[in-house]
Write a protein that holds these residues in place. Structure first.
Motif, PDB file in Angstrom:
ATOM      1  N   LEU A 143      -3.554  11.790  15.149  1.00 26.78           N
ATOM      2  CA  LEU A 143      -4.469  12.232  16.212  1.00 26.78           C
ATOM      3  C   LEU A 143      -5.252  13.470  15.783  1.00 26.78           C
ATOM      4  CD1 LEU A 143      -2.388  11.784  19.490  1.00 26.78           C
ATOM      5  CD2 LEU A 143      -4.494  10.617  18.846  1.00 26.78           C
ATOM      6  N   LEU A 144      -4.543  14.391  15.148  1.00 23.41           N
ATOM      7  CA  LEU A 144      -5.214  15.605  14.664  1.00 23.41           C
ATOM      8  C   LEU A 144      -6.308  15.243  13.662  1.00 23.41           C
ATOM      9  CD1 LEU A 144      -5.240  18.755  14.594  1.00 23.41           C
ATOM     10  CD2 LEU A 144      -3.644  18.596  12.680  1.00 23.41           C
ATOM     11  N   GLY A 145      -5.981  14.308  12.772  1.00 25.88           N
ATOM     12  CA  GLY A 145      -6.974  13.856  11.784  1.00 25.88           C
ATOM     13  C   GLY A 145      -8.195  13.268  12.458  1.00 25.88           C
ATOM     14  N   ALA A 146      -7.955  12.457  13.497  1.00 29.70           N
ATOM     15  CA  ALA A 146      -9.077  11.835  14.224  1.00 29.70           C
ATOM     16  C   ALA A 146      -9.933  12.908  14.898  1.00 29.70           C
ATOM     17  CB  ALA A 146      -8.543  10.844  15.245  1.00 29.70           C
ATOM     18  N   LEU A 147      -9.273  13.912  15.463  1.00 23.32           N
ATOM     19  CA  LEU A 147     -10.000  14.986  16.154  1.00 23.32           C
ATOM     20  C   LEU A 147     -10.846  15.801  15.171  1.00 23.32           C
ATOM     21  CD1 LEU A 147     -10.211  16.306  19.010  1.00 23.32           C
ATOM     22  CD2 LEU A 147      -8.494  17.948  18.230  1.00 23.32           C
ATOM     23  N   ILE A 148     -10.243  16.158  14.040  1.00 19.87           N
ATOM     24  CA  ILE A 148     -10.987  16.935  13.035  1.00 19.87           C
ATOM     25  C   ILE A 148     -12.152  16.107  12.497  1.00 19.87           C
ATOM     26  CG2 ILE A 148     -10.844  18.010  10.740  1.00 19.87           C
ATOM     27  CD1 ILE A 148      -7.947  18.765  11.425  1.00 19.87           C
ATOM     28  N   THR A 149     -11.897  14.819  12.273  1.00 17.34           N
ATOM     29  CA  THR A 149     -12.972  13.946  11.770  1.00 17.34           C
ATOM     30  C   THR A 149     -14.125  13.898  12.764  1.00 17.34           C
ATOM     31  OG1 THR A 149     -11.305  12.582  10.680  1.00 17.34           O
ATOM     32  CG2 THR A 149     -13.489  11.621  10.930  1.00 17.34           C
ATOM     33  N   PHE A 150     -13.768  13.741  14.036  1.00 15.88           N
ATOM     34  CA  PHE A 150     -14.812  13.624  15.055  1.00 15.88           C
ATOM     35  C   PHE A 150     -15.624  14.913  15.162  1.00 15.88           C
ATOM     36  CE2 PHE A 150     -16.106  13.882  19.593  1.00 15.88           C
ATOM     37  CZ  PHE A 150     -16.993  12.812  19.586  1.00 15.88           C
ATOM     38  N   LEU A 151     -14.921  16.034  15.270  1.00 17.80           N
ATOM     39  CA  LEU A 151     -15.624  17.304  15.477  1.00 17.80           C
ATOM     40  C   LEU A 151     -16.269  17.835  14.198  1.00 17.80           C
ATOM     41  CD1 LEU A 151     -13.132  19.167  17.855  1.00 17.80           C
ATOM     42  CD2 LEU A 151     -15.289  18.057  18.454  1.00 17.80           C
ATOM     43  N   GLY A 152     -15.609  17.625  13.086  1.00  9.84           N
ATOM     44  CA  GLY A 152     -16.082  18.249  11.840  1.00  9.84           C
ATOM     45  C   GLY A 152     -17.035  17.413  11.041  1.00  9.84           C
ATOM     46  N   VAL A 153     -16.911  16.090  11.144  1.00 11.33           N
ATOM     47  CA  VAL A 153     -17.744  15.226  10.295  1.00 11.33           C
ATOM     48  C   VAL A 153     -18.694  14.368  11.141  1.00 11.33           C
ATOM     49  CG1 VAL A 153     -17.731  13.598   8.377  1.00 11.33           C
ATOM     50  CG2 VAL A 153     -15.805  15.153   8.675  1.00 11.33           C
ATOM     51  N   ALA A 154     -18.114  13.596  12.079  1.00 17.97           N
ATOM     52  CA  ALA A 154     -18.983  12.703  12.866  1.00 17.97           C
ATOM     53  C   ALA A 154     -20.002  13.513  13.668  1.00 17.97           C
ATOM     54  CB  ALA A 154     -18.134  11.830  13.782  1.00 17.97           C
ATOM     55  N   MET A 155     -19.538  14.624  14.257  1.00 12.53           N
ATOM     56  CA  MET A 155     -20.455  15.474  15.039  1.00 12.53           C
ATOM     57  C   MET A 155     -20.909  16.673  14.201  1.00 12.53           C
ATOM     58  SD  MET A 155     -18.725  15.394  18.801  1.00 12.53           S
ATOM     59  CE  MET A 155     -20.055  16.353  19.507  1.00 12.53           C
TER      60      MET A 155
END
Lengths: 307, 286
Positions: free
Chosen positions: A181-193
């Motif tokens: 979940l943490l990985g998904a959150l970092i991916t979303f905030l840091g890379v996707a957005m």
């Protein structure tokens, strides 16, 4: 008892074994393929697609495509490092001649696999985009951008950060689902957005998108228009009355890659500290110097407009 | 290359695990016996360099486990199977043993691969070595655990309840493998299975509440119940322990009545007679 010389090649042997496991892992290949497909898929037929939506939209789509490989890398790293925190197998491992520091160093070195896959994805994307004549940017069909080496380096460095971040997370949080979940959150905030990390936040973020635009006013002179690469001309004088130009800050992007490499070393030092209780001096010092130097140089070389 | 514990104490918080334990381990198979919580696993963990003694002197294969160089040399010649290892489910048996072989620094890779095959053959796991660990039975997982402990031809083999979950054929195979190692090297194993102790152990060390209460041959342990075991058709009220045997007679341990004809004791009998606390035994008379 006779003194023994500790060989260093167990680390390399172990890193090789961990790397082979990564290479056989379908999740990483899926992440690589999804990244290439999203970043370069539109250009695969060699045609030059026209810009769609926001004038820099296509250019920035290439950045958000790295979400797939970043997430895959984070998850694989967390699962691999999490293996070393399980208490019961850890007892078998802890009585082997290869100590916890060497085991963790090997896990970190195996990050070469997803980093290599990132280089592969970056190379493939650049090649496909270049063959199609570049990424359509702005309202001028003639304005085509091909990713630079600095931009490709940032993409590769981001995946290396994702790997070490995954390792560090697994050594801090023992729950596997929480790490995913943490990985998904970092991916979303840091890379996707990535766009929420505009300058100056981008200095410390993952992506530093080098393209920034500037307003040239409603009637720039021909001299001004020649100085700037034009992104946008006022096609609709009511709603879009101004001309816009862009600046592509490749120097700052290159220093951002240096900053990210420092973060990789700092996260590696943290992982070894968690595994052994000792702070490894050279990765910590080198990481600090690279991260601080990279951040300062980004500020000094920034020539964009912040837009 | 001595392996010994000399006046060793070990505590976990308020709980005492070992008190003033002195025991030397020699080539051959030494069985470590005792009730649950007697300190067997703690002693094995100290021997395996997985834990440290709070007090006392520990030597393993002639080295000091608190010294980093010695510890490294000890671990290179040590095989260890913890009580409940729970290996990685998504590794195959081969991958797991190979992974431990890399950590054991067996090189070059050709030698490592040969050794991995050797130990998997020794525990009869080659036919299923490419199955994931979580798809192996508990006994097969145990055998994979034994296999990793045999890597690198260890000079000291430390095994915590190694035969739990093994069928009789596999236990026999295990005895043969361990006996081979014990011809020249030291094997220490904790077990509750007296068949194993009687079957192939040279020596027994019995712990109770962290204290060594017996350290002698297996025959001497059985002899602890000499002239104190008798058979009867019904439970004998004078017996300290009794149980019904498969033949329908009752086996009694304690002070035999004058009319009873005693029978040769087994290791089980000697152990029960020694421990004597017996609250965990269902047949204990009050």
């Amino acid at each position: 008892m006779t003194k023994t010389v500790r060989p260093t090649h167990p680390v390399l042997t172990l890193a090789g074994a961990e790397s082979l496991r990564h290479l056989r892992n379908p999740i990483l290949w899926l992440g690589t393929c999804a990244t290439i497909a999203q970043a370069a898929g539109r250009y695969a037929d060699g045609e030059q697609p026209l810009s769609s939506g926001w004038v820099t939209g296509d250019y920035e789509t290439v950045f958000s495509a790295w979400s797939w490989l970043f997430l895959a890398t984070f998850v694989i790293a967390a699962l691999t490092a999490g293996r070393h925190t399980e208490p019961r197998p850890a007892e078998v491992l802890s009585v082997q001649p290869t100590d916890a520091g060497q085991r963790m160093t090997a896990v970190l070195l195996a990050g070469i696999v997803p980093t290599g896959q990132a280089a592969l994805a970056a190379g493939a994307t650049c090649a496909v985009v270049a063959r199609a004549g570049g990424i359509a940017t702005g309202d001028f069909p003639s304005l085509r951008l091909i990713p630079t080496a600095a931009e490709a380096a940032v993409a590769v460095a981001i995946i290396a950060v994702g790997y070490t971040l995954g390792v560090a997370a697994a050594l801090t949080i023992s729950s596997r689902p929480s790490n995913v979940l943490l990985g998904a959150l970092i991916t979303f905030l840091g890379v996707a957005m990535y766009w929420i990390w505009g300058y100056p936040r981008s200095i410390f973020g993952l992506f530093a998108v080098p393209l920034s635009s500037t307003d040239l006013g409603p009637n720039p002179t021909e001299d001004v228009k020649e100085q700037w690469a034009i992104l946008h001309s006022p096609a609709d004088p009511v709603y879009m009355p101004h001309w816009a130009g862009y600046i592509r800050d490749t120097d700052m992007t290159a220093w951002h890659a240096v900053y990210l490499s420092g973060i990789v070393l700092l996260l590696s030092a943290y992982a070894i500290r968690r595994a052994t209780g000792r702070v490894p001096r050279w990765p910590a010092v080198a990481g600090l110097l690279l991260a601080a130097g990279g951040a300062i140089m980004q500020i000094l070389t920034y020539s964009g407009t912040g837009n | 290359m001595k392996t010994l514990l000399d006046r060793v104490d070990k505590r976990y918080g308020p709980a005492t695990a070992l008190t003033d334990v002195t025991v030397e381990f020699r080539p051959g198979v030494t069985a470590l016996l005792g009730p649950n919580g007697a300190g067997k696993s703690t002693l094995l963990r100290i021997l395996a360099t997985a834990d440290r003694a709070d007090r006392g002197n520990v030597r393993v294969l002639g080295g000091d486990p608190t010294d980093a160089d010695d510890r490294h040399a000890i671990r290179a010649r040590l095989g260890y199977l913890p009580q409940d290892p729970r290996f990685y489910g998504w590794f195959s048996a081969y991958e797991f043993v190979d992974y431990v072989a890399i950590l054991h620094q067996i090189h070059p890779s050709s030698r490592r691969r040969r050794d991995v095959r050797r130990v998997l053959e020794a525990v009869d796991l080659t036919g299923r070595m490419h199955r994931r660990m979580n798809r192996l039975s508990a006994g097969e997982q145990r055998r994979a655990g034994i296999a990793q402990a045999l890597l690198g031809e260890p000079h000291l083999l430390v095994l915590d309840e190694p035969t739990v979950g093994l069928d009789p054929v596999e236990r026999l195979r295990f005895r043969r493998v361990v006996s081979d190692v014990a011809k020249e090297h030291t094997v220490v194993l904790a077990t509750h299975l007296m068949d194993d102790v009687a079957g192939f152990c040279d020596r027994a060390v019995v712990l109770q509440q962290g204290i060594v209460v017996f350290d002698d041959t297996v025959d001497a342990l059985a002899a602890m119940a000499e002239d104190r075991v008798w058979l009867s058709d019904a439970p004998d009220p004078t017996a300290r322990h009794w149980w019904r045997t498969g033949r329908g007679t009752y086996r009694n341990i304690g002070d035999p009545p004058p009319y009873a004809a005693t029978t040769p004791p087994t290791v089980d009998d000697g152990y029960l007679e020694l421990i004597d606390g017996g609250a965990f035994l269902p047949g204990r008379s009050q």
